[in-house]
Structures are given as C-alpha cells and as structure tokens.
Design a protein around this motif. Structure first.
Motif, PDB file in Angstrom:
ATOM      1  N   MET A 193      27.048   4.169  80.625  1.00 53.07           N
ATOM      2  CA  MET A 193      28.220   3.744  81.395  1.00 53.07           C
ATOM      3  C   MET A 193      28.241   2.230  81.583  1.00 53.07           C
ATOM      4  O   MET A 193      29.272   1.568  81.343  1.00 53.07           O
ATOM      5  N   TYR A 194      27.118   1.655  81.994  1.00 52.91           N
ATOM      6  CA  TYR A 194      27.074   0.208  82.202  1.00 52.91           C
ATOM      7  C   TYR A 194      27.105  -0.547  80.878  1.00 52.91           C
ATOM      8  O   TYR A 194      27.626  -1.663  80.807  1.00 52.91           O
ATOM      9  N   LEU A 195      26.550   0.052  79.834  1.00 49.93           N
ATOM     10  CA  LEU A 195      26.575  -0.604  78.533  1.00 49.93           C
ATOM     11  C   LEU A 195      28.000  -0.701  77.997  1.00 49.93           C
ATOM     12  O   LEU A 195      28.364  -1.699  77.359  1.00 49.93           O
ATOM     13  N   ALA A 196      28.814   0.301  78.261  1.00 53.16           N
ATOM     14  CA  ALA A 196      30.218   0.241  77.840  1.00 53.16           C
ATOM     15  C   ALA A 196      30.954  -0.884  78.557  1.00 53.16           C
ATOM     16  O   ALA A 196      31.766  -1.601  77.943  1.00 53.16           O
ATOM     17  N   SER A 197      30.676  -1.067  79.851  1.00 51.96           N
ATOM     18  CA  SER A 197      31.314  -2.162  80.591  1.00 51.96           C
ATOM     19  C   SER A 197      30.849  -3.524  80.102  1.00 51.96           C
ATOM     20  O   SER A 197      31.602  -4.503  80.163  1.00 51.96           O
ATOM     21  N   ALA A 198      29.601  -3.598  79.616  1.00 51.02           N
ATOM     22  CA  ALA A 198      29.074  -4.873  79.147  1.00 51.02           C
ATOM     23  C   ALA A 198      29.556  -5.232  77.749  1.00 51.02           C
ATOM     24  O   ALA A 198      29.724  -6.423  77.431  1.00 51.02           O
ATOM     25  N   LEU A 199      29.796  -4.231  76.911  1.00 52.24           N
ATOM     26  CA  LEU A 199      30.169  -4.502  75.522  1.00 52.24           C
ATOM     27  C   LEU A 199      31.673  -4.533  75.297  1.00 52.24           C
ATOM     28  O   LEU A 199      32.111  -4.965  74.224  1.00 52.24           O
ATOM     29  N   SER A 200      32.458  -4.071  76.246  1.00 48.93           N
ATOM     30  CA  SER A 200      33.916  -4.094  76.073  1.00 48.93           C
ATOM     31  C   SER A 200      34.464  -5.502  75.844  1.00 48.93           C
ATOM     32  O   SER A 200      35.339  -5.691  74.975  1.00 48.93           O
ATOM     33  N   PRO A 201      34.010  -6.533  76.572  1.00 48.79           N
ATOM     34  CA  PRO A 201      34.536  -7.886  76.287  1.00 48.79           C
ATOM     35  C   PRO A 201      34.244  -8.343  74.869  1.00 48.79           C
ATOM     36  O   PRO A 201      35.099  -8.986  74.244  1.00 48.79           O
ATOM     37  N   ALA A 202      33.043  -8.037  74.355  1.00 48.79           N
ATOM     38  CA  ALA A 202      32.722  -8.450  72.985  1.00 48.79           C
ATOM     39  C   ALA A 202      33.640  -7.779  71.972  1.00 48.79           C
ATOM     40  O   ALA A 202      34.101  -8.412  71.015  1.00 48.79           O
ATOM     41  N   VAL A 203      33.931  -6.498  72.190  1.00 47.53           N
ATOM     42  CA  VAL A 203      34.821  -5.784  71.276  1.00 47.53           C
ATOM     43  C   VAL A 203      36.235  -6.355  71.346  1.00 47.53           C
ATOM     44  O   VAL A 203      36.895  -6.585  70.320  1.00 47.53           O
ATOM     45  N   LEU A 204      36.725  -6.610  72.551  1.00 48.84           N
ATOM     46  CA  LEU A 204      38.082  -7.137  72.702  1.00 48.84           C
ATOM     47  C   LEU A 204      38.215  -8.540  72.125  1.00 48.84           C
ATOM     48  O   LEU A 204      39.197  -8.855  71.445  1.00 48.84           O
ATOM     49  N   LEU A 205      37.240  -9.399  72.389  1.00 50.74           N
ATOM     50  CA  LEU A 205      37.318 -10.777  71.911  1.00 50.74           C
ATOM     51  C   LEU A 205      37.153 -10.875  70.403  1.00 50.74           C
ATOM     52  O   LEU A 205      37.632 -11.834  69.791  1.00 50.74           O
ATOM     53  N   SER A 206      36.468  -9.925  69.800  1.00 52.27           N
ATOM     54  CA  SER A 206      36.240  -9.987  68.359  1.00 52.27           C
ATOM     55  C   SER A 206      37.300  -9.259  67.542  1.00 52.27           C
ATOM     56  O   SER A 206      37.484  -9.574  66.363  1.00 52.27           O
ATOM     57  N   THR A 207      38.005  -8.307  68.137  1.00 51.30           N
ATOM     58  CA  THR A 207      38.977  -7.516  67.374  1.00 51.30           C
ATOM     59  C   THR A 207      40.426  -7.886  67.672  1.00 51.30           C
ATOM     60  O   THR A 207      41.272  -7.774  66.781  1.00 51.30           O
ATOM     61  N   LEU A 208      40.733  -8.310  68.885  1.00 53.15           N
ATOM     62  CA  LEU A 208      42.111  -8.683  69.218  1.00 53.15           C
ATOM     63  C   LEU A 208      42.399 -10.086  68.703  1.00 53.15           C
ATOM     64  O   LEU A 208      41.759 -11.059  69.121  1.00 53.15           O
ATOM     65  N   VAL A 209      43.363 -10.203  67.806  1.00 52.05           N
ATOM     66  CA  VAL A 209      43.661 -11.493  67.169  1.00 52.05           C
ATOM     67  C   VAL A 209      44.115 -12.549  68.175  1.00 52.05           C
ATOM     68  O   VAL A 209      43.636 -13.691  68.130  1.00 52.05           O
ATOM     69  N   PRO A 210      45.035 -12.259  69.109  1.00 55.29           N
ATOM     70  CA  PRO A 210      45.443 -13.311  70.062  1.00 55.29           C
ATOM     71  C   PRO A 210      44.280 -13.838  70.901  1.00 55.29           C
ATOM     72  O   PRO A 210      44.173 -15.051  71.123  1.00 55.29           O
ATOM     73  N   LEU A 211      43.415 -12.933  71.366  1.00 55.53           N
ATOM     74  CA  LEU A 211      42.278 -13.386  72.166  1.00 55.53           C
ATOM     75  C   LEU A 211      41.291 -14.172  71.317  1.00 55.53           C
ATOM     76  O   LEU A 211      40.712 -15.163  71.790  1.00 55.53           O
ATOM     77  N   ARG A 212      41.089 -13.743  70.088  1.00 56.65           N
ATOM     78  CA  ARG A 212      40.168 -14.474  69.222  1.00 56.65           C
ATOM     79  C   ARG A 212      40.689 -15.868  68.913  1.00 56.65           C
ATOM     80  O   ARG A 212      39.920 -16.848  68.887  1.00 56.65           O
ATOM     81  N   GLU A 213      41.995 -15.986  68.695  1.00 58.17           N
ATOM     82  CA  GLU A 213      42.572 -17.311  68.446  1.00 58.17           C
ATOM     83  C   GLU A 213      42.491 -18.194  69.687  1.00 58.17           C
ATOM     84  O   GLU A 213      42.209 -19.404  69.577  1.00 58.17           O
ATOM     85  N   SER A 214      42.720 -17.619  70.868  1.00 59.40           N
ATOM     86  CA  SER A 214      42.603 -18.411  72.100  1.00 59.40           C
ATOM     87  C   SER A 214      41.171 -18.873  72.323  1.00 59.40           C
ATOM     88  O   SER A 214      40.938 -20.022  72.716  1.00 59.40           O
ATOM     89  N   LEU A 215      40.215 -17.994  72.060  1.00 62.24           N
ATOM     90  CA  LEU A 215      38.815 -18.381  72.215  1.00 62.24           C
ATOM     91  C   LEU A 215      38.428 -19.464  71.219  1.00 62.24           C
ATOM     92  O   LEU A 215      37.715 -20.425  71.564  1.00 62.24           O
ATOM     93  N   THR A 216      38.918 -19.344  69.987  1.00 65.01           N
ATOM     94  CA  THR A 216      38.603 -20.357  68.974  1.00 65.01           C
ATOM     95  C   THR A 216      39.191 -21.711  69.342  1.00 65.01           C
ATOM     96  O   THR A 216      38.525 -22.754  69.221  1.00 65.01           O
ATOM     97  N   SER A 217      40.457 -21.713  69.794  1.00 63.14           N
ATOM     98  CA  SER A 217      41.079 -22.983  70.180  1.00 63.14           C
ATOM     99  C   SER A 217      40.378 -23.613  71.379  1.00 63.14           C
ATOM    100  O   SER A 217      40.197 -24.835  71.432  1.00 63.14           O
ATOM    101  N   ALA A 218      39.953 -22.774  72.330  1.00 61.37           N
ATOM    102  CA  ALA A 218      39.229 -23.312  73.482  1.00 61.37           C
ATOM    103  C   ALA A 218      37.891 -23.902  73.063  1.00 61.37           C
ATOM    104  O   ALA A 218      37.493 -24.977  73.540  1.00 61.37           O
TER     105      ALA A 218
END
Length: 374
Positions: A282-307
């Motif tokens: 349960m806690y591992l899912a909460s910890a790994l969700s940001p990594a999955v979202l930041l690596s798979t969602l194109v808008p978030l990945r582009e925002s992270l790259t620009s930052a």
C-alpha cells in the motif's frame, strides 16, 4: 497470541500495525523499509505537486490536474501520517502513541484509501468526458472543483467511521496494544460492514475508473492520426496503468481487512506476514505513483524537463559570474603565479604633490618666518 479483551468481546485485528512480532530482525528491517518508502514517496509527491503547479501556471488549470493534485495529497497524507506510525509500532513492538491516536489510525488510513479510490474514479470520469466533449476541460471552474474535492473527502472519511468505535487500547503491564474488538451485539453489523466498505471504498470506484480509461483509449483510436487525439490516448493509457497499479497494490490491504472482520468469530484471522505485506504494498504504491506519472504523462514530463533546464541555466549563469570574478582577481598575479602588491595606496598618496618654489631669490627670509611662527 492470547489477548484479553473486554467482556464478551472478541479480538479482530491489531490497529496501527502488527504488534508483538517475533524475531529481532523485524524490529530493524520493517522500520527501515517503511522509512525508506516514506522518504522516497514524500519527496516524489512534493515534486509532483510542484510540477503540477508549474504546469497549471503555464498552460492553465484543468479538472485532470486538480484530481492529480488531490491524488498526490492523499498519498502524502498516507506517507506522512500513517506510515511513520506503523514504523514506530514495528520498532517498539507495541503501541506508544496513546489512546486517541489508537482510535484514529485505522480510520484515517482507510479514509485516505477511500479518498484515493474516489479520486481515481473522478479522474477517469474527467478523461472520459474530455474525449466525449472536446471543450469540457477548457471550462475549468475552481468553485466546482473545490466542492467536488470537499465531497470526496467528506464521503471518504465518513465511510470508515466505525473503525473509531471498534478500536481500543489495551494495557498489559508496561505494554500497550492497539486492537479492534468485536462486541457481541454488533456481530451482524460488522459482517455487513466488512462487505460494504471494501466494495464502496475500493472495488466500485476502481472498476469505474478502469472502465472510463479503457473507453477513453478506444475513443482515441479512430482519430489516432491527429496529434491531439494521440496525446489524449497516451494520457488515458498512462492513467489506466496508474489505476491498475494502485488497484493491485491495495488489494492485499482490503482483502486482509475483510478477512479479519469475517473470520473474527471463528478465530481464523489473516497471518501476520500477509498484514505486513499488505501495508508495504500500500505504501509502496503511494511512493511510486509520482514516478509513474512524471515518466509517462507527456505534459508533466515536458514541464519537469523545462523546469530542470531553467534551473540548470540559472546555475550555469551563476557559475559563469563566479568564474569572471575569480579571473578578475587572478589578473594581479605574475607569470610565476605570485600575487603582486596592491599599489593603489602608494600612488594615491602621490597624486598632486606639492612642487617646491625654487624661483625665490631670498629663500633664507622664508626660513626665518617659519622659525618665528614656531
């Protein structure tokens, strides 16, 4: 382990983590594992919130971004409040946080899990509406989104309120144990409650979220040649993977919880290994969700790259200024890297020197005047 409960009450399960575990390694390994998960998860969720805020300022807010913020906040609460309590319980092998925290720990954790499931369902609905109506995400209303988030948290925290009633703190000498008890007059209620809560707070919302994301993916296939439709299909597929990962990670927790409530009277509760594994997943899912979202969602990945590029550029400019300052100070060294003396004060004392008057035909008279003044 035999545990004395109140009159005619039966032991259901430990609250706040399995207590009095046997083995010296569990008191060291489990707190370390949970602590590492908390550190990684809190940092990842804070980074995800920062990226979502930056993306909202750059491209505008949306219902999808608002639900992702709510999902990340839920994971932060789980990792910042619930997981440290479990780690401390595994370290001490007893409950040390008092009776109020004992009654609140299971309620808060299951409330956060219900809020996460409801958020996933609303996130799937938002993506499905976006594919059905192109203009739906353009009309973002903050008041409506705040009311939706408030309704989600109110409903989620109201569902597991019975955990507060059944949780109790038992003191045996110097050892305090936080447990759930089943009173004899509430056995039928607990049996129904043990079926309704997992269905309403886990199974139905996750199923709704999965169906919405699958329909969104299939709706984007006929228009896959369009750039916008292809990107929406990628986002729906990424969110579907996040929903599936959370559903699989939360299944042991809800399964063990329902098992403990249904097997309380028969005395056949879930083993301690399953309870510990459920909490770690349960806690591992909460910890790994940001990594999955930041690596798979194109808008978030582009925002992270620009930052990251912006931060790297600022650091490069700052380093260049430091190098220019150091090179300016190194200009005063000779060929043998010896520092030359600073002659500024030497020359400042010799600016506009007084030139003696050598044209006076009677210099001895000036000397006599000077001696007279003294």
């Amino acid at each position: 382990m035999e545990l004395e409960t109140t009159a005619n009450a039966s032991f259901v399960a430990f609250d706040g983590g399995v207590q009095q575990l046997s083995g010296e390694d569990t008191a060291l390994i489990l707190p370390f594992v949970l602590g590492a998960i908390c550190a990684v998860g809190i940092g990842g969720n804070v980074l995800l919130l920062a990226v979502l805020t930056h993306n909202a300022k750059a491209t505008g807010a949306s219902d999808t971004a608002a639900m992702l913020v709510n999902l990340s906040a839920t994971d932060l609460l789980l990792l910042a409040l619930c997981a440290p309590a479990r780690a401390l319980t595994y370290r001490k092998r007893a409950w040390t946080l008092g009776p109020v925290a004992c009654r609140m720990t299971e309620w808060l954790q299951h409330g956060c899990l219900a809020a996460k499931a409801f958020t996933l369902a609303l996130l799937g609905r938002a993506r499905h509406d976006l594919h059905s109506r192109v203009e739906s995400d353009a009309h973002f209303k903050l008041k409506r989104t705040m009311m939706t988030a408030g309704a989600v948290w109110t409903t989620a925290l109201a569902f597991p309120v019975a955990d507060i009633v059944f949780s109790n703190l038992h003191v045996k000498g110097n050892v305090s144990l936080c447990v759930s008890e089943l009173p004899p007059h509430s056995s039928e209620f607990v049996r129904v409650y043990g079926k309704v809560l997992p269905l309403a707070a886990y199974a139905v919302p996750v199923l709704v979220a999965g169906v919405c994301h699958v329909r969104a993916v299939f709706k984007s296939l006929p228009r896959a040649r369009e750039a916008s439709a292809a990107r929406r299909g990628e986002i729906a597929l990424s969110l579907l993977s996040v929903t599936a990962a959370n559903a699989l990670a939360l299944l042991p927790e809800w399964g063990a919880w329902a098992w403990a409530r249904h097997g309380a009277r028969e005395g056949c509760g879930p083993p301690a290994a399953l309870l510990v594994l459920a909490e770690v997943c349960m806690y591992l899912a909460s910890a790994l969700s940001p990594a999955v979202l930041l690596s798979t969602l194109v808008p978030l990945r582009e925002s992270l790259t620009s930052a990251c590029v912006r931060v790297a550029g600022r650091r490069a400019v700052r380093d260049a200024k430091k190098r220019r300052g150091s090179s300016a100070s190194e200009e005063r060294a000779d060929a043998f890297d010896r520092t030359l003396p600073d002659l500024e004060h030497f020359w400042s004392g010799r600016q506009n020197p007084t030139v003696p008057d050598n044209t006076d035909p009677f210099p001895w008279e000036r000397l006599e005047q000077g001696s007279a003044e003294l």
